[in-house]
Enzyme design. Structure first.
Site, PDB file in Angstrom:
ATOM      1  CG  HIS A   1      44.537  44.753  31.265  1.00 52.64           C
ATOM      2  ND1 HIS A   1      44.550  43.388  31.306  1.00 52.64           N
ATOM      3  CD2 HIS A   1      43.993  45.155  32.442  1.00 52.64           C
ATOM      4  CE1 HIS A   1      44.043  42.971  32.461  1.00 52.64           C
ATOM      5  NE2 HIS A   1      43.691  44.038  33.159  1.00 52.64           N
TER       6      HIS A   1
ATOM      7  CB  CYS B   1      40.628  39.187  32.365  1.00 53.81           C
ATOM      8  SG  CYS B   1      38.941  38.852  32.913  1.00 53.81           S
TER       9      CYS B   1
ATOM     10  CG  HIS C   1      42.776  47.651  36.621  1.00 50.26           C
ATOM     11  ND1 HIS C   1      43.006  47.017  37.824  1.00 50.26           N
ATOM     12  CD2 HIS C   1      43.055  46.729  35.668  1.00 50.26           C
ATOM     13  CE1 HIS C   1      43.408  45.780  37.603  1.00 50.26           C
ATOM     14  NE2 HIS C   1      43.436  45.572  36.291  1.00 50.26           N
TER      15      HIS C   1
ATOM     16  CG  ASP D   1      44.059  41.474  37.741  1.00 48.56           C
ATOM     17  OD1 ASP D   1      43.608  40.465  37.173  1.00 48.56           O
ATOM     18  OD2 ASP D   1      44.035  42.599  37.223  1.00 48.56           O
TER      19      ASP D   1
ATOM     20  CG  ASN E   1      46.901  43.774  35.361  1.00 51.09           C
ATOM     21  OD1 ASN E   1      45.804  44.282  35.229  1.00 51.09           O
ATOM     22  ND2 ASN E   1      47.069  42.551  35.845  1.00 51.09           N
TER      23      ASN E   1
END
Length: 310
Positions: free
Chosen positions: A219, A250, A217, A25, A259
């Site tokens: 951000h 993303c 998860h 990611d 992140n």
């Protein structure tokens, strides 16, 4: 190197799994292609720092994410670590074949809680995404291998706005019903707050989803990732996704910034007396090294505070 002063809080888990997403990611949104040798060294350094779950790459078609076109080469360059999970993102049956051929022992699928993002990211409706994932999940569960299910846009969507909690719960329950062994709740554009975090986790528990199988998860678009993580821990979550140095975003959601930085997460957890198994100085050194490879400083506040001054 300074370590956090340990002052525990009641009601928190004794140990938390730090699920590292930096190599996948974190790097998928880089404008320049990172050489496979650098990626392999990044993974090796992350594992050496004590991380026991490192998501390495994705078998997505290289046309969509050219930064990860070297997935097989990367996996071939890495040893098989005892006691270390090294999942790979598998988007569809074509990716499944590649994963099986590469001997991957754990995979992840990436779903959406909203129609617009499902269309943009998967070229499917929300309903159609389950049909796409079903054979992928089944192939691994038939082999008694674990499957992680990501659900993106759990707290907000840049096109649809606020995402109702019941809508997210329905998608999460469907993903788990496919046979997934772990669920990751994605705050893809970083708009969650602690109250929203608790509301969603409470609703998931009431719907029968085991919070022991849930990871969060977040951000850090609005600086709320650590606050949301702490609230998730209070709710019973014991697994948190993060990216070394705060890398990532993303590619299909332009408002998604980096992140939660693994170093910032580990600093907080260690200060709360929560075990992670992570060597923070080694992790900071890894992110400093990776920032040098990328030619820019790490956005992690902890890396900035603890990195050696030149």
């Amino acid at each position: 190197m300074r370590e956090p002063q340990v002052v525990p809080l009641d009601g928190l888990p004794a140990r938390v799994t730090v699920y590292e997403v930096g190599p996948r990611d974190g790097l998928q949104n880089e404008k320049a292609i990172v050489p496979v040798e650098v990626k392999a060294e990044f993974v090796r350094r992350l594992v050496a720092s004590g991380l026991t779950a490192v998501e390495t790459t994705s078998f997505v078609h290289p046309t969509w994410v050219p930064q990860l076109a070297d997935a097989e080469a990367l996996l071939a360059a890495l040893p098989a670590y005892d006691g270390v999970r090294m999942p790979v993102l598998v988007p569809n049956e074509r990716g499944l074949v590649r994963a099986l051929d590469a001997g991957v022992r754990e995979i992840a699928v990436f779903g959406s809680a909203t129609e617009t993002f499902a269309r943009r990211n998967l070229n499917r409706t929300v309903a159609e995404q389950y049909e796409m994932f079903a054979p992928v999940v089944a192939a691994y569960r038939e082999r008694d291998l674990p499957v992680r299910a990501y659900v993106s846009m759990c707290f907000g969507d840049p096109w649809e706005g606020d995402v109702p909690v019941p809508q997210v719960v329905e998608v999460c329950a469907r993903m788990m019903a496919l046979g997934a062994t772990e669920l990751s709740l994605g705050d893809t554009i970083g708009v969650a707050n602690p109250g929203h975090t608790r509301a969603l986790l409470t609703a998931l528990a009431e719907a029968g989803v085991d919070l022991g199988a849930v990871s969060v998860h977040f951000h850090d678009t609005y600086g709320q990732a650590l606050a949301n993580t702490l609230e998730a821990l209070r709710c019973g979550v014991t697994s948190v996704d993060s990216s070394a140095g705060g890398l990532g975003g993303c590619p299909y959601a332009e408002s998604a910034t980096g992140n939660l930085a693994t170093e910032d997460l580990v600093w907080m957890l260690h200060g709360l007396g929560i075990e992670t198994g992570v060597d923070l100085p080694a992790l900071v050194a890894t992110s400093v090294w990776m920032a040098e490879q990328l030619g820019r400083p790490s956005p992690s506040r902890t890396v900035a505070a603890l990195a050696p001054r030149g």
